[in-house]
Enzyme design. Sequence first.
Site, mmCIF file in Angstrom:
data_model
loop_
_atom_site.group_PDB
_atom_site.id
_atom_site.type_symbol
_atom_site.label_atom_id
_atom_site.label_comp_id
_atom_site.label_asym_id
_atom_site.label_seq_id
_atom_site.Cartn_x
_atom_site.Cartn_y
_atom_site.Cartn_z
ATOM 1 C CB ALA A 217 34.315 -3.504 48.056
ATOM 2 C CB CYS A 218 31.922 -4.441 43.111
ATOM 3 S SG CYS A 218 30.673 -3.746 42.030
#
Length: 324
Positions: free
Chosen positions: A173-174
Amino acid sequence: MQTFDYDDIQLVPNKCIIKSRKEADTSIKFGPKTFKIPVVPANMESVINEDLAIWLAQNDYFYVMHRFEPEKRAEFVKRMHERGLFASISVGIKDAEYDFIDQLKAEHLDPEYITIDVAHGHSDFVIKMIQYIKKNLPNAFVIAGNVATPEAVRDLENAGADATKVGVGPGKACITKLKTGFGTGGWQLAAIRLCAKAARKPIIADGGIRHNGDIAKSVRFGASMVMIGSMLAGHLESPGHVITIDGKRYKQYWGSASEVQKGAYRNVEGKQMLVPYRGSIKDTLREMQEDLQSSISYAGGRDLESIRRVDYVIVKNSIMNGDY
């Protein structure tokens, strides 16, 4: 510098010395306590909440509570200790966090573990916070991060950190690597190797884990604990609601630096996504333990230490050949 990531590496088997993988010991002593496996759910609001923290502590798993409800942390420590469970919390580096440490000290609340949770942990302000916590709560096991270099590990350890967390932007999710051009995305496993060689204290590998075998690879290159986000999100016990789309069930998962978490589009380095609903986290953690036991058997030993001794080959992103 030799760089590689999880999909670039295969570990080389040694002669097996146990009759059954069930004989393999996956436990790890980390700080004052010993845990079943070297795995900790990411301290993200989409991964961990109080109910899950209680269950993990009751069942000898490590956890780190997130820092996104700061006003509830002192009561959380109290409630965990009232249950006879260990308290593991996160802090940042804003001025208010010093007041929070003062509050813990004044109320004689002594969390066993405190994680300084900052995206770029190689910072004078993180060093200042480490020193402040060690001065005021000397019994706390302080984890500091996140970092990417041996120099950072040395600096945080010298400041008093009991463990460092390695990984800048490799998480699912980065988007740090895309937004800033910096990070360990694509070479996270090599970063763990470099940092572990410099470390005198434990390392937590944080981010980039996509398969259970990546846990063993993290241990091989020096990690004492492995922090996992997306693979430990989406469970029955995970925060959030189940969403059904075209007959398939999902849960939301978002990065700590995402617009969802921040509540505004400001310095965004994370994103929101849906992850498949996976049922109970108990089953996932048991499977991780079983797979790690198999890893130990392939390593030719009886415990995690044997994995650290195996040879490896660099196959450059070909282990999935024929599978996709």
